[in-house]
Design a protein around this motif. Structure first.
Motif, PDB file in Angstrom:
ATOM      1  N   ALA A 113      23.094 -37.114 -22.889  1.00 26.62           N
ATOM      2  CA  ALA A 113      22.635 -37.710 -24.037  1.00 26.62           C
ATOM      3  C   ALA A 113      23.359 -37.535 -25.742  1.00 26.62           C
ATOM      4  O   ALA A 113      23.527 -38.866 -25.867  1.00 26.62           O
ATOM      5  N   PHE A 114      23.599 -36.050 -25.371  1.00 29.76           N
ATOM      6  CA  PHE A 114      23.975 -35.840 -26.474  1.00 29.76           C
ATOM      7  C   PHE A 114      25.256 -34.620 -26.290  1.00 29.76           C
ATOM      8  O   PHE A 114      26.221 -34.403 -27.315  1.00 29.76           O
ATOM      9  N   GLY A 115      25.041 -34.292 -25.136  1.00 28.76           N
ATOM     10  CA  GLY A 115      26.091 -33.664 -25.011  1.00 28.76           C
ATOM     11  C   GLY A 115      25.559 -32.850 -23.660  1.00 28.76           C
ATOM     12  O   GLY A 115      25.180 -32.989 -23.202  1.00 28.76           O
ATOM     13  N   ALA A 116      26.489 -32.271 -23.406  1.00 33.13           N
ATOM     14  CA  ALA A 116      27.054 -31.763 -21.789  1.00 33.13           C
ATOM     15  C   ALA A 116      25.335 -30.794 -21.690  1.00 33.13           C
ATOM     16  O   ALA A 116      24.780 -30.346 -20.348  1.00 33.13           O
ATOM     17  N   ASP A 117      24.762 -30.527 -22.357  1.00 34.21           N
ATOM     18  CA  ASP A 117      23.692 -29.588 -22.319  1.00 34.21           C
ATOM     19  C   ASP A 117      23.036 -29.454 -22.134  1.00 34.21           C
ATOM     20  O   ASP A 117      21.363 -28.880 -21.677  1.00 34.21           O
ATOM     21  N   ASP A 118      22.357 -31.476 -22.300  1.00 38.80           N
ATOM     22  CA  ASP A 118      21.502 -32.213 -21.930  1.00 38.80           C
ATOM     23  C   ASP A 118      21.142 -32.209 -20.440  1.00 38.80           C
ATOM     24  O   ASP A 118      20.089 -31.814 -19.758  1.00 38.80           O
ATOM     25  N   TRP A 119      22.360 -31.702 -19.723  1.00 39.91           N
ATOM     26  CA  TRP A 119      21.929 -31.701 -18.079  1.00 39.91           C
ATOM     27  C   TRP A 119      20.950 -30.080 -17.687  1.00 39.91           C
ATOM     28  O   TRP A 119      20.781 -29.969 -16.378  1.00 39.91           O
ATOM     29  N   ASN A 120      20.754 -29.336 -18.292  1.00 37.41           N
ATOM     30  CA  ASN A 120      20.197 -28.286 -18.148  1.00 37.41           C
ATOM     31  C   ASN A 120      18.505 -29.064 -17.344  1.00 37.41           C
ATOM     32  O   ASN A 120      17.413 -28.100 -17.244  1.00 37.41           O
ATOM     33  N   LEU A 121      17.932 -29.865 -18.568  1.00 37.12           N
ATOM     34  CA  LEU A 121      17.060 -30.602 -18.540  1.00 37.12           C
ATOM     35  C   LEU A 121      16.362 -31.214 -16.527  1.00 37.12           C
ATOM     36  O   LEU A 121      16.059 -31.897 -16.317  1.00 37.12           O
ATOM     37  N   ASN A 122      17.626 -30.797 -15.673  1.00 36.55           N
ATOM     38  CA  ASN A 122      18.069 -31.269 -14.097  1.00 36.55           C
ATOM     39  C   ASN A 122      17.507 -29.881 -13.872  1.00 36.55           C
ATOM     40  O   ASN A 122      18.037 -29.313 -14.154  1.00 36.55           O
ATOM     41  N   ILE A 123      16.658 -30.085 -12.526  1.00 43.43           N
ATOM     42  CA  ILE A 123      16.003 -28.277 -12.049  1.00 43.43           C
ATOM     43  C   ILE A 123      17.202 -28.386 -11.043  1.00 43.43           C
ATOM     44  O   ILE A 123      17.819 -26.365 -11.333  1.00 43.43           O
ATOM     45  N   TYR A 124      18.376 -28.853 -10.784  1.00 46.03           N
ATOM     46  CA  TYR A 124      20.142 -28.749 -10.084  1.00 46.03           C
ATOM     47  C   TYR A 124      20.602 -28.661 -10.525  1.00 46.03           C
ATOM     48  O   TYR A 124      21.591 -27.687 -10.409  1.00 46.03           O
ATOM     49  N   PHE A 125      21.402 -28.705 -12.143  1.00 44.99           N
ATOM     50  CA  PHE A 125      21.995 -28.237 -13.192  1.00 44.99           C
ATOM     51  C   PHE A 125      21.372 -27.443 -14.704  1.00 44.99           C
ATOM     52  O   PHE A 125      23.017 -27.026 -14.626  1.00 44.99           O
ATOM     53  N   ASN A 126      20.814 -26.283 -13.923  1.00 45.84           N
ATOM     54  CA  ASN A 126      20.151 -25.764 -15.387  1.00 45.84           C
ATOM     55  C   ASN A 126      20.887 -24.699 -15.132  1.00 45.84           C
ATOM     56  O   ASN A 126      21.304 -24.020 -13.856  1.00 45.84           O
ATOM     57  N   CYS A 127      20.748 -23.875 -15.721  1.00 39.07           N
ATOM     58  CA  CYS A 127      21.456 -22.589 -15.726  1.00 39.07           C
ATOM     59  C   CYS A 127      20.566 -21.199 -15.986  1.00 39.07           C
ATOM     60  O   CYS A 127      21.099 -19.659 -16.013  1.00 39.07           O
TER      61      CYS A 127
END
Length: 271
Positions: free
Chosen positions: A156-170
């Motif tokens: 939405a506002f940057g790549a770190d938003d993909w931390n919301l997804n259980i497969y892509f979070n860090c």
């Protein structure tokens, strides 16, 4: 005398068959969209488990086909049959339904202009909800990938938003191979590559921010959409005005045909 009075009131064949021909296209297109939606749900097993329609956390793109197709089918049916059979009830229903759609479009446009910040927040919330459900539905996944590729954005506002997804979070407990990564649609495209590298986003967010921009699009989709909207404001406004004029034209034609039909019936009654 009565014969001359009857000839003074006739249903316009041009208006009648223009409305019929225009709406039969809408009717057929609406049926096609609904058919595509039902086929897509059938392929995903939704029709055998209706409750799964509401299980998806994000937007199921099939709903767009079903809603748009359903509205077009109803409008096309009312206009087509109403004109062909000279049915004033269906023609009035067509006019009122089209008027309601026009009013909703106008209201949405005004509210979107007045409450721009609220719309922006809702768009951010909508995108993040769909990021969470990215792997849950193949149609949603394809829609997100298309959006990120078309607007050259990520999240939405940057790549770190993909931390919301259980497969892509860090998080440390994430066992996924896609941990700390992004979907391939976030990656910058190499014109020399003929085959898409679907693993190009793996581990990319584990790199420093200064290095990420060499591999992925770091801008968010909300700012990119705002930029696209501003750059294409004339085109968007032209499309909305064109659609509005068509709707007003359709309402006027339908009302004109209703007036002709009622005038002929009145003439026959008093003859």
């Amino acid at each position: 005398m009565s014969g001359n009075h009857f000839k003074g009131h006739e249903v316009s064949c041009c208006i009648k068959y223009f409305i019929f021909g225009f709406n039969i296209l809408f009717w057929l297109l609406g049926m096609a969209l609904v058919g595509i939606g039902l086929w897509a749900w059938s392929e995903k097993g939704v029709l055998s488990n209706i409750s799964s329609i509401t299980d998806l956390g994000g937007l199921d793109p099939v709903w767009l086909f079903m809603v748009v197709g359903g509205v077009m089918f109803i409008l096309g049916f009312a206009g087509c049959i109403g004109a062909l059979r000279e049915n004033t009830f269906l023609l009035k229903f067509f006019s009122v339904f089209l008027g309601i759609i026009f009013f909703l479009e106008l209201t949405t446009g005004v509210l979107a202009f007045v409450f721009k910040d609220w719309i922006k927040d809702q768009l951010n919330l909508f995108i993040n909800n769909n990021i969470r459900a990215y792997r849950d539905d193949i149609d949603l996944q394809n829609l997100i990938d298309f959006t990120q590729e078309y607007w050259e954005c990520c999240g939405a506002f940057g790549a770190d938003d993909w931390n919301l997804n259980i497969y892509f979070n860090c998080t440390d407990g994430n066992p996924s191979r896609e941990k700390c990564g992004v979907p391939f649609s976030c990656c910058t495209k190499d014109p020399a590559e003929d085959v898409i590298n679907t693993q190009c986003g793996y581990d990319i967010r584990a790199k420093p921010d200064s290095e990420q921009k060499d591999y992925i699009n770091v801008k968010g989709c909300v700012p990119q959409f705002e930029r696209w909207f501003q750059d294409n404001l004339t085109l968007v406004a032209g499309i909305f005005i064109g659609v509005a004029l068509l709707q007003i034209f359709g309402i006027c034609l339908a009302q004109n045909l209703v007036s002709d039909i009622e005038a002929v019936r009145a003439s026959c009654f008093f003859t």
